[in-house]
Design a protein around this motif. Structure first.
Motif, PDB file in Angstrom:
ATOM      1  N   VAL A 506      65.960  37.431  10.871  1.00  0.00           N
ATOM      2  CA  VAL A 506      66.407  36.445  11.554  1.00  0.00           C
ATOM      3  C   VAL A 506      67.621  35.635  11.038  1.00  0.00           C
ATOM      4  O   VAL A 506      67.974  34.851  11.607  1.00  0.00           O
ATOM      5  N   GLN A 507      67.868  35.797   9.667  1.00  0.00           N
ATOM      6  CA  GLN A 507      69.226  35.337   9.115  1.00  0.00           C
ATOM      7  C   GLN A 507      70.452  35.515   9.993  1.00  0.00           C
ATOM      8  O   GLN A 507      71.573  34.910   9.647  1.00  0.00           O
ATOM      9  N   MET A 562      49.758  34.053  18.478  1.00  0.00           N
ATOM     10  CA  MET A 562      50.548  34.667  19.737  1.00  0.00           C
ATOM     11  C   MET A 562      51.682  33.651  20.208  1.00  0.00           C
ATOM     12  O   MET A 562      52.621  34.291  20.491  1.00  0.00           O
ATOM     13  N   GLN A 563      51.294  32.492  20.331  1.00  0.00           N
ATOM     14  CA  GLN A 563      52.252  31.211  20.663  1.00  0.00           C
ATOM     15  C   GLN A 563      53.595  31.418  19.656  1.00  0.00           C
ATOM     16  O   GLN A 563      54.516  31.312  20.291  1.00  0.00           O
ATOM     17  N   GLU A 567      56.995  32.070  20.874  1.00  0.00           N
ATOM     18  CA  GLU A 567      58.024  31.125  20.775  1.00  0.00           C
ATOM     19  C   GLU A 567      59.173  31.777  20.194  1.00  0.00           C
ATOM     20  O   GLU A 567      60.442  31.324  20.381  1.00  0.00           O
ATOM     21  N   PHE A 568      59.056  32.244  19.115  1.00  0.00           N
ATOM     22  CA  PHE A 568      59.953  33.163  18.083  1.00  0.00           C
ATOM     23  C   PHE A 568      60.803  33.877  19.046  1.00  0.00           C
ATOM     24  O   PHE A 568      62.179  34.101  19.061  1.00  0.00           O
ATOM     25  N   GLN A 569      60.167  34.771  20.064  1.00  0.00           N
ATOM     26  CA  GLN A 569      61.007  35.533  20.853  1.00  0.00           C
ATOM     27  C   GLN A 569      61.985  34.878  21.797  1.00  0.00           C
ATOM     28  O   GLN A 569      63.103  35.134  22.138  1.00  0.00           O
ATOM     29  N   LEU A 572      65.002  33.390  19.889  1.00  0.00           N
ATOM     30  CA  LEU A 572      66.078  34.222  19.817  1.00  0.00           C
ATOM     31  C   LEU A 572      66.629  34.652  21.127  1.00  0.00           C
ATOM     32  O   LEU A 572      67.940  34.705  21.323  1.00  0.00           O
ATOM     33  N   GLU A 573      66.055  34.936  22.337  1.00  0.00           N
ATOM     34  CA  GLU A 573      66.509  35.270  23.724  1.00  0.00           C
ATOM     35  C   GLU A 573      67.497  34.040  23.963  1.00  0.00           C
ATOM     36  O   GLU A 573      68.242  34.474  24.525  1.00  0.00           O
ATOM     37  N   ASN A 574      67.044  32.751  23.668  1.00  0.00           N
ATOM     38  CA  ASN A 574      67.830  31.747  24.324  1.00  0.00           C
ATOM     39  C   ASN A 574      68.615  31.199  23.080  1.00  0.00           C
ATOM     40  O   ASN A 574      69.046  29.759  23.308  1.00  0.00           O
TER      41      ASN A 574
END
Length: 895
Positions: A506-507, A562-563, A567-569, A572-574
């Motif tokens: 994620v860096q 799960m949330q 949220e992580f996904q 990154l997508e946005n």
């Protein structure tokens, strides 16, 4: 099944050892004997995918999908190929069909649910989970269904009744009545449902404190302990909340800062400010925090002492007359923890709230107590923290060049004096005095801003490179170096340092902006592309790996995580950085096409899916960029070091919009498409952007010029297309060809005027601004070459009477001459600038200027001359790389 395994075994063996060619041949032979052998066809698709032939693999997958296979071998192999391609939708249909064909096959039904979970189809998940529970009677499937309903409920607008949460609650209550809610994770799912609804804090607290909370030992879970205190506060049970917080701080962890803050909420929230001083709450809090601090004897924790400061700071804010107590506690805290690296971060927010007089008094008292002695590692760390605070309160601000130079020399001397203490440190550890060197660099950066001279930046480079030799893994040294190299226009040097940082996962999203922002501006297009491609890995892995994390959360019923995964996904997508990098990639890929024909081919094939710029799209972008990672000891009301080292304004929505509009307009022209409402909207948006000073503040002067020039040619295309359309249809509204030519001439004349610029001055250095000017000139002409070609093609291919537009043709040809002149100006500048980047000129010119009469002790030291020469030559080599590339790019674009 055994017969199938026997047939496929040779293929499996070939794939396992990486012999994909052999695997493809074996599959082809098997398919000749049995054309409808889906398992062999799927394995062939897998072998093709592993061989890098994704398009062929997907074509085979599509063939298999039409056959609707139901055997697990084929489906499992197909899913491997489709997952690799990021195509999850076909898997849903495949497993749904198979599950319906074999309703008693639990694995197929589970895979159907999982394929839905990969795409976050919460409604589909709900139906699949309920079907699973109906057919196989496992309780965990009901929890899957409830979780799916809950996730749907999160997307219901706050002002609408949430029937989905109500449904999930009823289902959860039924399971609880039946005694099937048995684990912490299942309890947390229940709490998520309750707290997702308005005013349900009391119900959530009753659940947590009730039978299920006791049965699952919720009180032993750290997160649920904090949640209970929060719920007690929200329901007004102040004493119970305070008792719970005290219990944790006394018996479990006195360093739990979250609980300390909750404890203070129970002290301050129930009491009016006017009654605070006389309240029992304040007396109790003072007694309690004092007791906590007294209990910290051997290896004291910081939390209790910070709690005392926080308490008295709040008292000072609410009723005043408490600043002496705050000051005494700050001094006391420093005397205990002043040798800890975290001491500055712990106290800086409190020091920032002091008056100027008090903050200076704080530093004076520290200096009076500790002097300047640095004979042990502990004393070195104390002295560094005192120096940080002195810098923070402004003792290093508003100084003359000579005074700054003296402080830099002093800091460097302290750094060198500390080196012997770290001679036995591991290579991965940082030297004890590194922060002295970093602070010296910060002062030199401020001196550069103050004097506009680049020699302080060169000095900072030499010092940081020297310090890096002793602390090879100190990323703070590297961040300063990257930014200073960029300011100096030395992109090769910046990338060399960045590549040693080991940026991972994620860096790439949070830190890549340090190297990729405006990377095109250095003229080293291939190196910039490599950095952007590398940074993009996280977005590809997010598409492939995060869905699997979500599946694991379902598999192991870790509902509380799960949330977080979803949220992580989403973050990154946005990601805003992703959108910025996408546009920078388009710029660079288009610039790599050094002929007009190839550039037009690239534009025609360019996918516009993510090239959005509307308000809804821009506002939904999430800024994950980390700018606080750079050490900063500047005062709170002054620009941070990260801000001071930006070559230009931070990239944001305006920049992203500009470099979305440009390729969209050029693509429209490349296709010779009609001027429709979308094209009009693109032109209007660009015009609004180019002439709105509040927006252009985010752009460099060259970027604003680029916007205005592209706007003129976009308008010219619009005028010409309208004229050709009117002439072809013999419309009554058609205008005289001379009028059309005059309009286009006026537009292109404005573009030509903006294209002109002053020569880049040769000052012995080649900073970022100079390279940005040259690169943007080349980039602008690249776009104009495409636009000019399209204008001429529009006449050649769309006009029924080409001779009618002869005057327009002449205008465009004349403008092409101005574009050639712009490129020739770049070539002239580059030729002159290449002289300053030659090694012999570096040695006799820049190097001499750096060393001659310098007041910086580091520069004057004979021991450092070899390093200074080496780094100066490398900077010159980076300039030469940029200039050679710009010369090649400008030459190849002359049309």
């Amino acid at each position: 099944m055994a017969d199938l395994e026997k047939k496929l075994r040779p293929i499996y063996d070939a794939l396992e050892v990486g012999n994909y060619r052999e695997g493809i041949l074996l599959c082809t032979k098997a398919l000749k004997r049995q054309p409808d052998f889906h398992a062999a066809k799927a394995l062939k698709a897998l072998a093709l995918e592993r061989s890098g032939k994704m398009n062929e693999a997907l074509a085979l997958c599509e063939e298999i999908q039409w056959a609707k296979p139901t055997d697990e071998t084929t489906l499992r192999t197909l899913s491997m190929v489709l997952k690799s391609a990021g195509k999850y939708e076909p898997m849903i249909k495949l497993y749904e069909n198979a599950s319906k064909a074999y309703p008693k096959n639990e694995n197929l039904a589970t895979q159907w649910f999982m394929s839905l979970a990969r795409t976050l189809d919460f409604k589909g998940q709900q139906m699949a989970a309920l079907q699973l529970h109906k057919n196989f009677k496992r309780t965990n499937y009901m929890f899957w269904a409830i979780m799916s309903i809950t996730l749907q409920g999160q997307n219901v607008p706050a002002n609408q009744p949430n029937v989905l949460y109500q449904l999930a609650e009823r289902m959860m209550a039924k399971l609880n009545t039946e005694g099937k809610v048995q684990t912490i994770e299942e309890l947390q799912l229940y709490l998520i449902i309750l707290l997702g609804q308005k005013d349900r804090h009391a119900d959530a607290l009753a659940l947590l404190e009730g039978e299920i909370g006791i049965k699952t030992k919720a009180i032993e879970n750290v997160e649920l302990r904090h949640m209970r205190i929060e719920l007690l506060i929200k329901t007004g049970r102040w004493k119970d909340a305070r008792d719970a917080a005290v219990s944790i701080l006394k018996d479990s962890n006195s360093d739990d800062w979250r609980t300390i803050l909750q404890y203070f909420d129970t002290i301050f929230l129930p009491v009016q400010d006017a009654d605070l001083l006389a309240s029992e709450n304040l007396a109790e809090a003072r007694t309690f925090t004092t007791e906590l601090a007294k209990n910290e004897t051997k290896n004291p924790k910081r939390g209790p002492f910070l709690a005392q400061i926080e308490l008295e700071k709040r008292v000072q804010e609410k009723i005043g007359n408490n600043k002496d107590k705050v000051m005494d506690l700050l001094i006391s805290y420093f005397n205990i923890f002043g040798s800890k690296t975290c001491c500055f971060e712990d106290l800086s927010s409190y020091i920032a709230n002091l008056t100027k007089e008090d903050s200076l008094d704080f530093c004076k008292r520290l200096r009076d107590t500790h002097g300047e002695k640095a004979e042990t590692v502990k004393q070195i760390c104390i002295q560094i923290n005192i120096t940080r605070f002195e810098h923070f309160v402004g003792l290093h601000s508003g100084l003359s060049s000579t005074e700054i130079t003296n402080i830099v020399n002093k800091l460097w001397k302290l750094y060198e004096d500390a080196l012997p203490f770290g001679k036995d440190l591991e290579e991965t550890e940082r030297q004890y005095g590194d922060d002295y060197a970093i602070m010296a660099a910060h002062l030199l950066i401020s001196l550069h801003k103050q004097t506009k001279s680049y020699f302080p930046l060169l000095t900072a480079v030499f010092m940081m490179e020297h310090a890096l030799n002793a602390s090879k893994h100190n990323y703070q040294l590297k961040l300063v170096l990257i930014r200073v190299y960029e300011l100096l226009g030395a992109f090769s040097c910046a990338t060399a340092i960045y590549n040693t940082m080991g940026i991972k996962h994620v860096q790439h999203d949070t830190l890549s902006h340090f190297i990729t922002d405006r990377a095109v501006s250095f003229g080293q297009f291939n190196d910039a592309l490599n950095q952007l491609y590398g940074a993009h890995e996280i977005y590809h892995s997010n598409e492939a790996e995060t869905p699997e994390m979500i599946l694991q959360a379902y598999k192991y019923s870790t509902f509380s995580k799960m949330q977080e995964f979803i949220e992580f996904q989403s973050r990154l997508e946005n990601s805003l950085q992703k959108m910025i990098a996408d546009r920078e990639l388009i710029r660079l890929e288009l610039l790599k096409e050094d002929s007009v024909s190839r550039a037009i081919t690239y534009l025609k094939e360019l996918e516009l899916g993510n090239l959005k710029y509307d308000d809804k799209f821009c506002e939904s972008r999430i800024d994950n960029r980390d700018t606080s990672v750079m050490l900063n000891w500047n005062a709170k009301d002054t620009p941070s070091v990260e801000m001071l080292t930006r070559p230009a304004a931070r990239l944001g929505r305006v920049w992203m919009t500009l470099f979305t509009l440009v390729p969209c307009l050029l693509k429209h022209m490349a296709h010779l498409s009609p001027v429709d409402a979308e094209y009009e909207r693109l032109v209007d948006t660009l015009e609004n952007l180019a002439h709105d000073e509040t927006k252009t503040a985010e752009l460099t002067g060259e970027e604003v010029k680029l916007a205005k020039i592209v706007l003129q040619v976009a308008k010219a295309y619009k005028v010409l297309f309208a004229a050709i359309t009117a002439q072809n249809s013999n419309s009554a509204s058609k205008e005289e060809p001379s009028a059309t030519a005059a309009k286009i001439k006026e537009l292109l004349a404005a573009a030509g005027l903006a294209l002109k610029r002053e020569p880049v001055k040769s000052t012995g250095l080649l900073p970022w601004q100079s390279l940005n000017t040259l690169t943007l000139s080349v980039e602008t002409v690249s776009y104009l070459n495409v636009a000019n070609h399209c204008l001429l093609e529009l006449i050649a291919t769309k006009a029924n009477k080409k001779a009618t537009f002869k005057a327009v043709n002449t205008v465009v040809q004349d403008f092409m001459g101005q574009c050639r002149q712009a490129l020739q100006s770049v070539q002239t500048d580059v030729t002159a600038l290449r002289n300053i980047a030659k090694p012999d000129r570096i040695r006799s010119g820049l190097l001499y200027e750096i060393c001659d009469g310098s007041l910086i002790d580091f520069i004057r030291s004979p021991n450092n001359q070899a390093l200074i020469e080496d780094k100066t030559l490398k900077i010159g080599a980076s300039w030469m790389n940029s200039l050679v590339n710009l010369q090649q790019e400008s030459t190849s674009r002359v049309v």
